[in-house]
Design a protein around this motif. Sequence first.
Motif, PDB file in Angstrom:
ATOM      1  N   UNK A 127       0.834  -1.203   0.000  1.00  0.00           N
ATOM      2  CA  UNK A 127       0.000   0.000   0.000  1.00  0.00           C
ATOM      3  C   UNK A 127       0.873   1.261   0.000  1.00  0.00           C
ATOM      4  N   UNK A 128       0.497   2.207  -0.840  1.00  0.00           N
ATOM      5  CA  UNK A 128       1.245   3.473  -0.916  1.00  0.00           C
ATOM      6  C   UNK A 128       0.309   4.612  -0.564  1.00  0.00           C
ATOM      7  N   UNK A 129       0.774   5.506   0.293  1.00  0.00           N
ATOM      8  CA  UNK A 129      -0.026   6.657   0.669  1.00  0.00           C
ATOM      9  C   UNK A 129      -0.203   7.574  -0.539  1.00  0.00           C
ATOM     10  N   UNK A 130      -1.410   8.079  -0.710  1.00  0.00           N
ATOM     11  CA  UNK A 130      -1.727   8.862  -1.914  1.00  0.00           C
ATOM     12  C   UNK A 130      -0.912  10.156  -2.047  1.00  0.00           C
ATOM     13  N   UNK A 131      -0.326  10.617  -0.935  1.00  0.00           N
ATOM     14  CA  UNK A 131       0.425  11.882  -0.998  1.00  0.00           C
ATOM     15  C   UNK A 131       1.802  11.721  -1.633  1.00  0.00           C
ATOM     16  N   UNK A 132       2.232  10.489  -1.872  1.00  0.00           N
ATOM     17  CA  UNK A 132       3.567  10.306  -2.434  1.00  0.00           C
ATOM     18  C   UNK A 132       3.671  10.875  -3.837  1.00  0.00           C
ATOM     19  N   UNK A 133       4.803  11.517  -4.090  1.00  0.00           N
ATOM     20  CA  UNK A 133       5.059  12.046  -5.422  1.00  0.00           C
ATOM     21  C   UNK A 133       6.006  11.084  -6.137  1.00  0.00           C
ATOM     22  N   UNK A 134       6.358  11.470  -7.354  1.00  0.00           N
ATOM     23  CA  UNK A 134       7.039  10.527  -8.236  1.00  0.00           C
ATOM     24  C   UNK A 134       8.275   9.847  -7.629  1.00  0.00           C
ATOM     25  N   UNK A 135       9.153  10.635  -6.991  1.00  0.00           N
ATOM     26  CA  UNK A 135      10.404  10.030  -6.501  1.00  0.00           C
ATOM     27  C   UNK A 135      10.111   8.960  -5.447  1.00  0.00           C
ATOM     28  N   UNK A 136       9.157   9.246  -4.578  1.00  0.00           N
ATOM     29  CA  UNK A 136       8.818   8.299  -3.508  1.00  0.00           C
ATOM     30  C   UNK A 136       8.186   7.039  -4.096  1.00  0.00           C
ATOM     31  N   UNK A 137       7.350   7.222  -5.106  1.00  0.00           N
ATOM     32  CA  UNK A 137       6.697   6.078  -5.754  1.00  0.00           C
ATOM     33  C   UNK A 137       7.756   5.229  -6.460  1.00  0.00           C
ATOM     34  N   UNK A 138       8.658   5.900  -7.161  1.00  0.00           N
ATOM     35  CA  UNK A 138       9.682   5.170  -7.912  1.00  0.00           C
ATOM     36  C   UNK A 138      10.529   4.309  -6.987  1.00  0.00           C
ATOM     37  N   UNK A 139      11.029   4.907  -5.895  1.00  0.00           N
ATOM     38  CA  UNK A 139      11.884   4.154  -4.970  1.00  0.00           C
ATOM     39  C   UNK A 139      11.229   2.859  -4.525  1.00  0.00           C
ATOM     40  N   UNK A 140       9.957   2.937  -4.211  1.00  0.00           N
ATOM     41  CA  UNK A 140       9.266   1.780  -3.632  1.00  0.00           C
ATOM     42  C   UNK A 140       8.947   0.719  -4.684  1.00  0.00           C
ATOM     43  N   UNK A 141       8.532   1.162  -5.866  1.00  0.00           N
ATOM     44  CA  UNK A 141       8.204   0.192  -6.913  1.00  0.00           C
ATOM     45  C   UNK A 141       9.476  -0.459  -7.459  1.00  0.00           C
ATOM     46  N   UNK A 142      10.534   0.331  -7.508  1.00  0.00           N
ATOM     47  CA  UNK A 142      11.803  -0.179  -8.004  1.00  0.00           C
ATOM     48  C   UNK A 142      12.343  -1.230  -7.049  1.00  0.00           C
ATOM     49  N   UNK A 143      12.391  -0.879  -5.764  1.00  0.00           N
ATOM     50  CA  UNK A 143      12.961  -1.778  -4.770  1.00  0.00           C
ATOM     51  C   UNK A 143      12.193  -3.098  -4.696  1.00  0.00           C
TER      52      UNK A 143
END
Length: 571
Positions: A127-143
């Motif tokens: 689950x990802x918090x909706x406030x995340x912007x691109x860099x935060x989303x990328x880090x998590x999906x990448x990892x």
Amino acid sequence: MNVEKIPATEGPFNLENYDETYASFDWSDVEKQFSWYETGKVNMVYEAIDRHLATDRKDKIALMYSNATRDETYTFAQLSDLSNKFGNVLRNLGIAKGDRVFVFMPRSPELYVSVLGTIKVGAIVGPLFEAFMEAAVRDRLENSEAVAIVTTPALLPRIPVSDLPALKHVIVVGAEEELKEGHISFEKAMEEASTELEIEWVDREDGMILHYTSGSTGKPKGVLHVHNAMIQHYQTGKWILDLQEDDIYWCTADPGWVTGTSYGIFSPWLNGATIVVRGGRFTPEDWYKVIEKNKVSIWFSAPTTFRMFMGAGDELVKQFDLSSLRHVLSVGEPLNPEVVHWGMRVFNQRIHDNWWMTETGAQLISNYRCMAIKPGSMGKPFPGIYAAIIDDRGNELPPNRMGNLAIRTGWPSMMRQIWNNPAKYEEYFSIPGWYVSGDSAYKDEEGYFWFQGRIDDVINTSGERVGPFEVESKLVEHPAVAEAGVIGKPDPVRGEIIKAFISLRAGYEPSEALMDEIRKFVKEGLAAHAAPREIEFRDKLPKTRSGKIMRRVLKAWELGLPTGDLSTMED
Ligand code: 6R9
């Protein structure tokens, strides 16, 4: 010490006597609640949803959802069908056990259905918090090498699909326009999917949910929890939340954080409870209305929320009928005694503080209804949990001495991995036999635990953990920023706010406008809650000879305290 005590509430409760239960409790008894006790194979969602279909709870309301435009209820039977459908949507895409599927959207019934459906097919939900912007989303999906994500049109632009080779499927909820090629409409796919699903029966140690959380250094860590956590979700729901058949339970946390899943989904539904979910923005008025209208009886929130309610004034409370409330709980940061007193005054309710972490998966220390509360204390360990204050070599300290808050390893909901990072995982267990929390605390002579602070630099702002390193990394991406050091500064409402000390590159001058621009840069690049509320420009930042920014010194400057040992500082 003369410490105030608020006496135990009058029963009946699910936990009648703390001391006796603590002495005799055994986790293995809890397993007998579940069918897998006999079969060996398990699925969290079967136990939380489908199991109830054979009982009177089949047509009981499981979810009451509302936001500014929707007002809906779902029974356990309906959630079973919907999650079966979503499970089939994923299976039809070839998604299988162990795959990572992320959900990135505001709170909505579709979010809950996606979480349930993902786990039903044995995949791991992130689950990802909706406030995340691109860099935060990328880090998590990448990892995590996620293969699919469920999201909304508004959030789509923040998913850098072309940089994420593993990400094959983007499922969009509420798309009004034609979707881009390769994107899937949630509604269309659900319509076509069958309500019949063969649940994926997994082992209790198989992965179930991945929550990213911040440490003081490095990128966010993917904390993996397994299906076995349900033992503790179930039992803490009984004895800490005190869930009973007729309760209407509202946990205000977003599923992007661990409280929003462990106690916003699993614990209440394992206990067959009706939950309330409110979408949209937070205002005290709106939230009081939610309690009144839904007749919320158990309310689980956070100190920062209670402090905002306090700030809104006692007059506001009086405009609402909150008499349905019978149990109030708080987690995430220290619960100030003033807040406990306020709760007594305005709701005539004790607010029950409890302590745990993303990594621990479920509550470990708590105040119980059957027990006296000492305002300011987190309470006592849950039956089956051995908590202690230890020194850096693992020796237990006597009462009233401050040290590391540590837990004997081996409780059911303990994290099982830091995704892709075994070395980080080991750091938590550096003292043999113990999980070292990173919090400091002391225990009084009656066994109550008192939180003292974080040992590392992790910031807790409005109950959200923010790693200073992540913010600093973002800041130095800004063209004007040469170096940045980030600390938590005490704040009466938010617990801490983020303060950044910045030295500028040549050619840039400090100004209000630049401050705003830098703040906006972090907000849009990382997340709104990670943006520094305060910025101070300095010609130079204190650094060690090896070039590390000394946050400890920044903090001492900020608080006007002595800076301590500066022997490792350059110049
Ligand atoms: C569930 C959750 C964990 C950190 C934890 C501690 C702080 C949590 C607290 C508390 C004082 C309490 N914390 N509960 N501090 N009193 N009752 O919050 O998880 O987001 O991982 O944060 O929050 O510092 O180590 P998470």
